[in-house]
Write a protein that holds these residues in place. Sequence first.
Motif, PDB file in Angstrom:
ATOM      1  N   SER A   2      60.778  38.380  26.173  1.00  0.00           N
ATOM      2  CA  SER A   2      60.168  37.086  26.463  1.00  0.00           C
ATOM      3  C   SER A   2      58.782  37.009  25.843  1.00  0.00           C
ATOM      4  N   GLU A   4      55.286  35.057  26.360  1.00  0.00           N
ATOM      5  CA  GLU A   4      54.510  34.176  27.234  1.00  0.00           C
ATOM      6  C   GLU A   4      53.044  34.561  27.139  1.00  0.00           C
ATOM      7  N   PRO A  16      49.225  27.148  27.326  1.00  0.00           N
ATOM      8  CA  PRO A  16      50.255  28.185  27.447  1.00  0.00           C
ATOM      9  C   PRO A  16      51.408  27.931  26.476  1.00  0.00           C
ATOM     10  N   LYS A  18      55.431  29.587  25.403  1.00  0.00           N
ATOM     11  CA  LYS A  18      56.500  30.410  25.962  1.00  0.00           C
ATOM     12  C   LYS A  18      57.558  30.808  24.943  1.00  0.00           C
ATOM     13  N   SER A  19      57.227  30.697  23.651  1.00  0.00           N
ATOM     14  CA  SER A  19      58.217  31.126  22.663  1.00  0.00           C
ATOM     15  C   SER A  19      57.527  31.647  21.407  1.00  0.00           C
TER      16      SER A  19
END
Length: 135
Positions: A2, A4, A16, A18-19
Motif C-alpha cells: 500500500s 499512503e 494525502p 493513497k497510490s
Amino acid sequence: MSFEAHYEREGTTGWPIKSWDDANTLLGYQKAEGPSYTVFTLSNGSFIQCAGGKKQLVVEARVINESGSFNHYRFGLGNSSGQPQTIECNCGPITVDESEALTMRDARLIIRHFVENKGELLGKYNATDITEMFQ
C-alpha cells in the motif's frame, strides 16, 4: 503493497495521497527552476524528500525511531567519490558527493520503496547516515 503518505512540494502545504500512480504523476512536476523539491511524509513522521531537477537531484530520508529520535540519510550510487557535485534548484544550490547526484528514475525507485515499506531504505542504493548535520 500500500502507498499512503502526505505529499508536499514547493509552494503548497500538500495533501494525502493513497497510490503510487498519483505520487508518480506528481513527481513529474518537479523541475530545477521550481517546484524543485518534493516530500512524502508517513503517518509516524518519517519522510523522504528529493530536491533538484529530473536529470540531477538529491534524495534524503528521515526515519523516526520508536524512541522519537531520528536518523537522516542521503542516498547515492556506490561509495563516496570525494568529488563535490552541485545540484542546482530553486531551493539550492545543494552540494553533495558526485555519487549522490541521482536522477528522477532513482528517486522514484527509492521513494516508492520507502513509502510502501513504511520507512525501509532501498538496499540497492548507498544510504549515508548524515544525522550529525541536524543535531
